[in-house]
Design a protein around this motif. Structure first.
Motif, PDB file in Angstrom:
ATOM      1  N   UNK A  92       0.839  -1.192   0.000  1.00  0.00           N
ATOM      2  CA  UNK A  92       0.000   0.000   0.000  1.00  0.00           C
ATOM      3  C   UNK A  92       0.879   1.248   0.000  1.00  0.00           C
ATOM      4  N   UNK A  93       0.708   2.080  -1.023  1.00  0.00           N
ATOM      5  CA  UNK A  93       1.452   3.332  -1.106  1.00  0.00           C
ATOM      6  C   UNK A  93       2.885   3.191  -1.574  1.00  0.00           C
ATOM      7  N   UNK A  94       3.289   1.998  -2.013  1.00  0.00           N
ATOM      8  CA  UNK A  94       4.667   1.779  -2.433  1.00  0.00           C
ATOM      9  C   UNK A  94       4.710   1.106  -3.805  1.00  0.00           C
ATOM     10  N   UNK A  97       7.862  -6.187 -12.019  1.00  0.00           N
ATOM     11  CA  UNK A  97       7.211  -5.246 -12.950  1.00  0.00           C
ATOM     12  C   UNK A  97       5.977  -4.623 -12.315  1.00  0.00           C
ATOM     13  N   UNK A  98       5.773  -3.316 -12.504  1.00  0.00           N
ATOM     14  CA  UNK A  98       4.615  -2.655 -11.881  1.00  0.00           C
ATOM     15  C   UNK A  98       3.293  -3.263 -12.333  1.00  0.00           C
ATOM     16  N   UNK A  99       2.440  -3.565 -11.371  1.00  0.00           N
ATOM     17  CA  UNK A  99       1.108  -4.054 -11.710  1.00  0.00           C
ATOM     18  C   UNK A  99       0.161  -2.866 -11.879  1.00  0.00           C
ATOM     19  N   UNK A 124       0.086  -0.380  -9.020  1.00  0.00           N
ATOM     20  CA  UNK A 124       1.312   0.412  -8.923  1.00  0.00           C
ATOM     21  C   UNK A 124       1.394   1.454 -10.026  1.00  0.00           C
ATOM     22  N   UNK A 125       0.916   1.119 -11.210  1.00  0.00           N
ATOM     23  CA  UNK A 125       0.920   2.086 -12.302  1.00  0.00           C
ATOM     24  C   UNK A 125       0.044   3.291 -11.959  1.00  0.00           C
ATOM     25  N   UNK A 126      -1.109   3.028 -11.348  1.00  0.00           N
ATOM     26  CA  UNK A 126      -1.975   4.128 -10.916  1.00  0.00           C
ATOM     27  C   UNK A 126      -1.287   4.941  -9.820  1.00  0.00           C
ATOM     28  N   UNK A 127      -0.602   4.225  -8.925  1.00  0.00           N
ATOM     29  CA  UNK A 127       0.088   4.890  -7.821  1.00  0.00           C
ATOM     30  C   UNK A 127       1.218   5.779  -8.332  1.00  0.00           C
ATOM     31  N   UNK A 128       1.931   5.316  -9.361  1.00  0.00           N
ATOM     32  CA  UNK A 128       3.036   6.089  -9.917  1.00  0.00           C
ATOM     33  C   UNK A 128       2.555   7.429 -10.480  1.00  0.00           C
ATOM     34  N   UNK A 129       1.352   7.423 -11.036  1.00  0.00           N
ATOM     35  CA  UNK A 129       0.803   8.667 -11.582  1.00  0.00           C
ATOM     36  C   UNK A 129       0.420   9.635 -10.474  1.00  0.00           C
TER      37      UNK A 129
END
Length: 255
Positions: A50-52, A137-139, A142-147
């Motif tokens: 969560x958050x990472x 690899x970002x799931x 995580x891709x949403x989190x990166x944005x």
């Protein structure tokens, strides 16, 4: 100006085609990665923090390992820390100076050494990041989190990377300066590591409260603020650049 550009191009090609550059950054990246592979596997099993972002956390983890820090004083000297001494001992220096000036030659050696020390850590870090992205690899989460990730998080990544790279520059210059002083190319590889190990050990044992004189703290920034460590590294790099340049000038006068 053209002569100076030519000297920097020659030194740049020398560094890029140096076996030491590739040996340095591969050993640095793989050495740091292998020490954390167990934690990487744990991150893979968790699948989502969560958050990472797992890949970024893996990247930071490797950069913060003591082995990665331990290898930097050795790996960063392999590209160009012996460049000046090689020219001097091979007898090529007088012929090189016929095509340029002493000032241009001196600065090409000093800045080239500093730059390739920096580049060695940078390339190793890029390789670590690639390995982290392959391993985890970002799931979709995580891709949403990166944005949505705050800018401060990415600044932390860049800040950590910058401190490691400046350490690489410092130790490359230190190796070059010591090698020029004692006229022994092997000291370029060994002396920075000895400096890091001995001074870190003594500082931790007897001067634990004065963090900013500890080379380990310059590397890992565990107790000081990154800004404090950045200022120390900039001062150290400037001092060694001047010292290395003076050492080259002294050799011209005495040899």
């Amino acid at each position: 100006m053209m002569k100076m550009k030519r000297m920097f191009c020659v030194e740049g090609k020398r560094g890029l085609f140096s076996t030491g550059l590739y040996l340095g950054f591969f050993s640095l990246a793989i050495g740091g990665w292998l020490t954390t592979v167990g934690v990487m596997d744990t991150l893979t099993e968790v699948n989502y923090f969560a958050g990472k972002v797992r890949a970024f956390e893996s990247f930071l983890l490797v950069l913060r390992t003591e082995l990665f820090a331990f290898l930097i004083p050795i790996a960063c000297t392999l590209a160009l820390s012996t460049s000046y001494l090689d020219d001097l001992q091979s007898g090529a220096l007088p012929y090189i100076l016929l095509r340029t000036t002493k000032r241009d030659y001196k600065w090409s050696k000093v800045i080239g050494c500093s730059l390739f020390g920096f580049i060695t850590v940078l390339l190793a870090s890029v390789l670590v990041l690639i390995l982290a992205l392959i391993h985890n690899p970002p799931n979709s989460e995580e891709l949403k989190l990166m944005e949505a990730m705050p800018v401060d998080y990415y600044l932390l990544l860049l800040q950590t990377l910058l401190l490691r790279c400046l350490n690489g520059s410092f130790y490359a210059l230190l190796g070059g300066a010591i090698a020029a002083f004692v006229k022994n190319r092997y000291m370029a590889y060994g002396a920075p590591f000895i400096f890091y190990y001995v001074v870190s050990t003594l500082s931790s044992a007897y001067l634990g409260k004065i963090w900013l004189i500890n080379p380990k703290e310059w590397m890992l920034a565990e107790l000081s603020s990154p800004t404090q460590v950045l200022m120390v590294l900039l001062i150290l790099n400037t001092a060694v650049i001047v010292g290395y340049g003076k050492m080259i000038e002294r050799r011209w006068e005495n040899d």
